[in-house]
Design a protein around this motif. Structure first.
Motif, short mmCIF file in Angstrom:
data_model
loop_
_atom_site.label_atom_id
_atom_site.label_comp_id
_atom_site.label_asym_id
_atom_site.label_seq_id
_atom_site.Cartn_x
_atom_site.Cartn_y
_atom_site.Cartn_z
N PRO A 34 0.80 -1.23 0.00
CA PRO A 34 0.00 0.00 0.00
C PRO A 34 0.83 1.28 0.00
N VAL A 35 1.94 1.31 0.72
CA VAL A 35 2.77 2.52 0.78
C VAL A 35 3.36 2.84 -0.59
N THR A 36 3.88 1.81 -1.26
CA THR A 36 4.47 2.03 -2.59
C THR A 36 3.41 2.49 -3.58
N ILE A 37 2.24 1.88 -3.53
CA ILE A 37 1.15 2.29 -4.43
C ILE A 37 0.77 3.74 -4.18
N PHE A 38 0.71 4.11 -2.91
CA PHE A 38 0.29 5.46 -2.55
C PHE A 38 1.34 6.51 -2.95
N LEU A 39 2.60 6.22 -2.71
CA LEU A 39 3.65 7.22 -2.93
C LEU A 39 4.12 7.31 -4.37
N THR A 40 4.02 6.21 -5.11
CA THR A 40 4.50 6.26 -6.49
C THR A 40 3.61 7.08 -7.40
N SER A 41 2.45 7.50 -6.90
CA SER A 41 1.62 8.42 -7.70
C SER A 41 2.27 9.80 -7.78
N ASP A 42 3.21 10.05 -6.88
CA ASP A 42 3.95 11.31 -6.89
C ASP A 42 5.38 11.01 -7.34
N SER A 43 5.74 11.41 -8.54
CA SER A 43 7.05 11.09 -9.10
C SER A 43 8.20 11.77 -8.35
N ALA A 44 7.88 12.77 -7.50
CA ALA A 44 8.93 13.49 -6.78
C ALA A 44 9.44 12.73 -5.56
N VAL A 45 8.73 11.67 -5.15
CA VAL A 45 9.12 10.90 -3.98
C VAL A 45 10.21 9.90 -4.36
N ASP A 46 11.33 9.90 -3.62
CA ASP A 46 12.42 8.99 -3.95
C ASP A 46 12.26 7.66 -3.21
N GLN A 47 13.07 6.69 -3.57
CA GLN A 47 12.95 5.35 -3.02
C GLN A 47 13.28 5.33 -1.53
N ALA A 48 14.17 6.21 -1.08
CA ALA A 48 14.52 6.24 0.35
C ALA A 48 13.31 6.61 1.20
N ALA A 49 12.54 7.57 0.72
CA ALA A 49 11.33 7.97 1.46
C ALA A 49 10.31 6.83 1.48
#
Length: 319
Positions: A34-49
């Protein structure tokens, strides 16, 4: 009675646990956590976050550890945290639950009144043509979609007549109209089952005996037929809770009411999976709780259920 209560409560707890397990497994079938699905909608979020947030929510743990940790938290009243707001899911749902409960509770009470009125009129009407016409009302109510009836009444009462505000203002109509829209649909299965049960009761010999003694049709219906026919309708009342809850969400959306409808819409739109999980689990729990209450009330109408329980057989609820 104690054996019957223990059996029913045990069944209810088992169903809630199975519902939680199915919800958990359904989340695992998603393309990612769920976290990856939620955050990957924003391309500005990096993998560390993403990795940091996954660790915070426990999605970096093995599957079994996630399941046991979430189950333990659930037993402690912790359903998790919303990904969009960061607040506990219980608080997010609890803040909107009151409005939905007011709508659903009022609609359920109104639906019972509508069902009883339709069945009484269809049974006691003096002319066969009128009785048949009234008996056809429940299928008609069932065929009318909640959202369609809501939009029609909104168009008529708000836009054309100006009687109903487009947005809820706390007035009587702003609650009464959504309640009526939902109650009409919910009353249909109750009225259909109750009408069929009443027809079966009227075929029993004791009804002929009451008529021979000079009892009035209204007295026979209210004092004998209705009580003997209420069991199956009570069972249907528990089953319609799912329809009532889903209809409440749709009705709130149509009439712009604050409640779980807006929470569901936001959770699905933003892909807030923990919040969706909490809403689904809430629906399952309410459904199980209401059906448990129905099962506990059923012996008051049919004492034979307790006799079946004492003999060790499954209670034969009317269907």
């Amino acid at each position: 009675m104690a054996r019957y209560l223990a059996h029913r409560i045990g069944q209810a707890l088992l169903v809630v646990w199975l519902a939680y397990t199915l919800i958990f497994l359904a989340v695992q079938l998603l393309p990612s956590d769920p976290v990856t699905i939620f955050l990957t909608s924003d391309s500005a979020v990096d993998q560390a976050a993403i990795d940091t947030m996954k660790a915070q929510y426990g999605y970096d743990q093995p599957l079994l550890i996630q399941y046991l940790a979430q189950l333990a938290a659930l037993l402690g009243g912790d359903v998790g945290y919303s990904l969009t707001s960061g607040e506990p899911v219980t608080e997010r749902i609890g803040g909107a639950l009151g409005s939905t409960l007011a709508l659903a509770g009022s609609a359920l009470a109104t639906a019972v009144v509508i069902a009883l009125a339709v069945v009484a009129a269809a049974t006691l009407a003096p002319w066969p043509v009128l009785r048949r016409a009234l008996a056809n009302l429940p299928p008609l109510f069932s065929a009318v979609p909640v959202f369609w009836l809501g939009l029609v009444l909104l168009e008529l009462l708000s836009i054309r007549l100006g009687l109903l505000p487009l947005f809820p203002d706390g007035s009587f109509l702003s609650l009464a109209v959504p309640v009526l829209v939902l109650a009409v649909h919910v009353s249909a299965p109750m009225a259909q089952v109750l009408l069929k049960s009443v027809e079966q009761v009227y075929r029993q010999p004791f009804i002929d005996v009451l008529r021979a003694k000079g009892a009035s049709p209204a007295w026979i219906f209210c004092r004998h037929a209705l009580q003997n026919a209420a069991g199956p309708a009570l069972s249907i009342l528990g089953i319609t809770v799912g329809t009532l809850f889903a209809g409440s969400v749709i009705t709130e959306t149509v009439f712009a009411r604050a409640g779980l409808g807006s929470v569901v819409l936001q959770a699905v739109t933003t892909q807030d999976v923990p919040l969706v999980q909490g809403l689904v689990l809430l629906t399952a729990t309410v459904f199980v709780a209401v059906n448990l209450l129905v099962d506990l009330l059923h012996p008051l109408l049919d004492p034979r259920i307790l006799k079946d329980a004492r003999q060790g057989s499954a209670p034969a609820l009317a269907s």
